[in-house]
Motif scaffolding. Structure first.
Motif, PDB file in Angstrom:
ATOM      1  N   ASP A 184       0.820  -1.201   0.000  1.00 36.53           N
ATOM      2  CA  ASP A 184       0.000   0.000   0.000  1.00 36.53           C
ATOM      3  C   ASP A 184       0.860   1.259   0.000  1.00 36.53           C
ATOM      4  N   ALA A 185       0.380   2.273  -0.732  1.00 34.23           N
ATOM      5  CA  ALA A 185       1.079   3.551  -0.771  1.00 34.23           C
ATOM      6  C   ALA A 185       0.657   4.438   0.384  1.00 34.23           C
ATOM      7  N   SER A 186      -0.359   4.054   1.146  1.00 34.44           N
ATOM      8  CA  SER A 186      -0.794   4.821   2.306  1.00 34.44           C
ATOM      9  C   SER A 186      -1.275   3.838   3.357  1.00 34.44           C
TER      10      SER A 186
ATOM     11  N   GLU B 124      -6.355   9.071 -11.047  1.00 31.64           N
ATOM     12  CA  GLU B 124      -6.001   9.893  -9.894  1.00 31.64           C
ATOM     13  C   GLU B 124      -6.793  11.191  -9.853  1.00 31.64           C
ATOM     14  N   ALA B 125      -7.858  11.262 -10.622  1.00 28.67           N
ATOM     15  CA  ALA B 125      -8.683  12.471 -10.699  1.00 28.67           C
ATOM     16  C   ALA B 125      -7.831  13.696 -11.025  1.00 28.67           C
ATOM     17  N   HIS B 126      -6.811  13.483 -11.891  1.00 30.21           N
ATOM     18  CA  HIS B 126      -5.935  14.563 -12.353  1.00 30.21           C
ATOM     19  C   HIS B 126      -5.246  15.271 -11.187  1.00 30.21           C
TER      20      HIS B 126
ATOM     21  N   PRO C 280      -0.609  11.834  -3.157  1.00 27.74           N
ATOM     22  CA  PRO C 280      -0.667  10.418  -2.764  1.00 27.74           C
ATOM     23  C   PRO C 280      -2.047   9.995  -2.269  1.00 27.74           C
ATOM     24  N   ALA C 281      -2.841  10.949  -1.824  1.00 33.50           N
ATOM     25  CA  ALA C 281      -4.189  10.610  -1.351  1.00 33.50           C
ATOM     26  C   ALA C 281      -5.074  10.096  -2.480  1.00 33.50           C
ATOM     27  N   ASN C 282      -4.669  10.351  -3.735  1.00 37.04           N
ATOM     28  CA  ASN C 282      -5.447   9.896  -4.888  1.00 37.04           C
ATOM     29  C   ASN C 282      -4.817   8.696  -5.583  1.00 37.04           C
TER      30      ASN C 282
END
Length: 637
Positions: free
Chosen positions: A26-28, A192-194, A198-200
């Motif tokens: 996981d990245a987060s 990533e919603a543009h 990192p939250a996206n």
């Protein structure tokens, strides 16, 4: 609690597998074990106006499916960071298409208590320079540098030129863990919603390498478009392009539109025998560098995509490799249309089969093995995929004449007028009515090819009692097939006992026995017994039995040539007793005009067809002129 523990164990297991394989976990700090796994058809649901029905705030979410493309064949992932804000320039891009597959009975089944019930797929997209998008306008802060971009591609498993670690491949079963997504051009993507925060971030976890590509669903353009060449739009996503969106399909029996390009990184257009069209993108694969445009009709496999500003229609096909282009009619996929393919078509002739079943000859993927499939096979008979296309795009088939119905309606209406009105007024209206009917008949659609029955003099060889008629077909494009259904209520069909086949007699036999020249037979376009003649069975498209009948009492047959042929063609010779009565139906198809139908009666051994529109026009014009002359005489009197 037991089920939750099992899934939690599976998640930990695959996290460990992913770490050993070099994939990131996981990245987060997101706990993905608590995130719902949903179906692609839920994620892609739409409203009646084409907008996404999936809630914009329903994240995070997990989807599972099989990757169906190499991202390098579709978008250029090469890093291309700009030093300054450059409106609209995205730099590197990467996208996977992930298709739903049946996971029942596998370790990856998200709900073992329920039967698999999903369809469709989802696009998973990344871009480098989000900050260059005009509505964001925050470059470089919202963009990835070249180093950051390559690190993101490494993290997600996208391929790029120069990558040294394993990349995700087509056929890999993956889990998409999405924190964001956007509705784009009629579909909801994972992205990533543009926003490079990192939250996206989303993640792609390989559940099983080489799980296997899903089979390409056989379709025709009739599955995507109406006869008016309009896209079928179904908000329930049960039919049309919405059902097949983001999945592998195999489009059957199309040809390149006239003058359309072919090659790497090229948009082109195909057309089917009824004039429906579809845009195709030929991808970035080097295989297209040496690929020649397919000659004649072909089948092509690819991904059905959507790109519509309204979310309705706008379907297109993405072809990733030149090997995905196959010759139509090549039922056993050996690269050539030959007798082995013909055998398969004969095995399924006249049957309802599984949609697109090549084992039983459903070339055009309509679920019925019929004349349209035979036409497709004959169009490519003896051919492999090579050469260039020069044939014109086909047009819609011409309907049967409706002149008789118009005349009847006109005469009935005139009768009522005559009863209630004076002769002069009635004659005037009758004349005008007939003139309008005649004009309407003349304005009806024309047919480039023509069919005719020609009566021959057979008296020197057969003597009295028989009528011999040739079926002629004049066409400037390749003749494909003929079907004839001849039913007699009286009389008989002459069959010469020395010519036992269905085709023309040999020249040697005619020399010895002149009566053989007037045998009843079907022909491959010429009076030549050495030419190949293909006969799959009966006239199934005309309501006849799929089994051929060709004897002294009835004819029920479908036939075609074994080579390309055009011009003034002999399709058959039929000798009937001069007391024969009955009915006949005929279907003839050529490469440019589709299929034409006609029918009529047998009267005293002769084929009497429905009058041509031109003849009806002449007759109606004469009636109209005569009625107007009566009006003038009535006025003078």
């Amino acid at each position: 609690m037991v089920r939750f523990g099992r899934w939690l164990g599976i998640v930990f297991l695959f996290s460990g597998v992913a770490a050993l394989a070099g994939w990131p976990t996981d990245a987060s700090a997101q706990d993905w074990s608590t995130v719902p796994i949903i179906n692609h058809n839920v994620y892609q649901a739409v409203n009646s106006n084409g907008s996404s029905a999936y809630p914009a705030n329903a994240y995070p979410v997990i989807l599972r499916g099989v990757v169906i493309n190499n991202n390098l064949d579709w978008l250029d992932a090469t890093p291309n960071f700009t030093a300054t804000y450059t409106p609209g320039f995205l730099g590197g891009q990467a996208e996977f298409f992930v298709q739903s597959v049946n996971l029942d009975g596998t370790p990856w089944d998200p709900d073992p208590s329920s039967v698999y019930n999903d369809f469709g797929g989802t696009a998973v997209w990344m871009g480098q320079n989000y900050g260059n998008l005009p509505w964001i306008n925050d470059h470089p802060a919202k963009s990835y540098t070249n180093e950051q971009w390559l690190a993101e591609l490494d993290r997600l498993g996208y391929n790029y030129v120069g990558r040294t670690t394993p990349a995700i491949q087509p056929g890999d079963l993956v889990e998409i863990r999405a924190r964001a997504g956007l509705n784009y051009a009629g579909k909801r993507n994972v992205n990533e919603a543009h926003n490079n925060s990192p939250a996206n971030d989303f993640e792609i976890v390989v559940l099983q390498s080489n799980f296997g590509l899903p089979s390409a669903a056989p379709i025709s353009l009739a599955d995507l478009k109406t006869t008016a060449n309009e896209f079928i739009w179904d908000a329930s996503r049960q039919t049309g392009g919405e059902f097949y969106q983001m999945t592998r399909v195999e489009l059957r029996n199309v040809r390149l539109g006239e003058g359309q390009p072919w090659g790497q990184n090229t948009w082109t257009q195909v057309v089917d025998p009824s004039g429906r069209t579809l845009n195709l993108y030929l991808g970035l694969s080097d295989s297209f560098l040496s690929s020649a445009p397919p000659e004649g009709r072909f089948d092509v496999a690819g991904i059905l995509d959507q790109n519509s500003s309204t979310g309705q229609g706008g379907y297109r096909m993405l072809v990733m490799n030149a090997a995905d282009v196959m010759i139509s009619g090549d039922l056993n996929r050996d690269g050539r249309v030959s007798g082995a393919d013909f055998d398969r078509l004969v095995a399924g002739w006249g049957k309802s089969v599984a949609k697109g079943d090549l084992m039983l000859g459903d070339i055009n993927a309509d679920g019925i093995v019929s004349g349209a499939d035979f036409d497709a096979l004959v169009a490519n008979w003896g051919r492999g995929v090579s050469g260039a296309l020069s044939d014109p795009a086909p047009t819609m088939p011409v309907p049967e004449p409706t002149s008789a119905a118009l005349v009847l309606a006109g005469l009935v209406g005139a009768g009522f007028l005559f009863v209630r009105q004076r002769w002069a007024r009635c004659a005037k209206r009758l004349g005008l009515l007939l003139l309008l009917v005649a004009i309407a008949a003349a304005a009806g659609p024309g047919q480039a090819a023509t069919m005719s029955f020609v009566v021959l003099d057979n008296s020197s060889a057969l003597g009295p009692g028989y009528v011999t008629t040739d079926l002629r077909f004049q066409t400037s494009s390749n003749w494909l097939s003929g079907q004839l259904l001849l039913t007699l209520s009286q009389g008989s069909i002459y069959q010469n006992p020395f010519n036992s086949g269905d085709g023309p007699p040999s020249a040697a036999l005619v020399g010895l026995l002149p009566a053989a020249a007037f045998d009843t037979f079907v022909a491959p376009g010429v009076f030549d017994s050495t030419q190949s003649l293909l006969i799959p069975g009966g006239a199934a498209d005309l309501g006849g039995s799929p089994t051929k009948q060709f004897d002294g009492s009835a004819i029920n047959i479908t036939w075609g040539p074994g080579a390309e042929i055009s011009g003034n063609l002999l399709l058959g010779r039929f000798t009937l007793s001069d007391n024969a009565t009955g009915t006949w139906k005929v279907r003839i198809a050529n490469d440019a005009d589709g299929a034409m139908f006609d029918q009529g009666f047998v009267v005293n051994g002769r084929f009497e067809p429905v009058p041509e529109p031109a003849a009806v026009f002449s007759a109606l014009s004469a009636l109209a002129f005569a009625s107007l002359m009566l009006l003038r005489r009535a006025r003078r009197g």
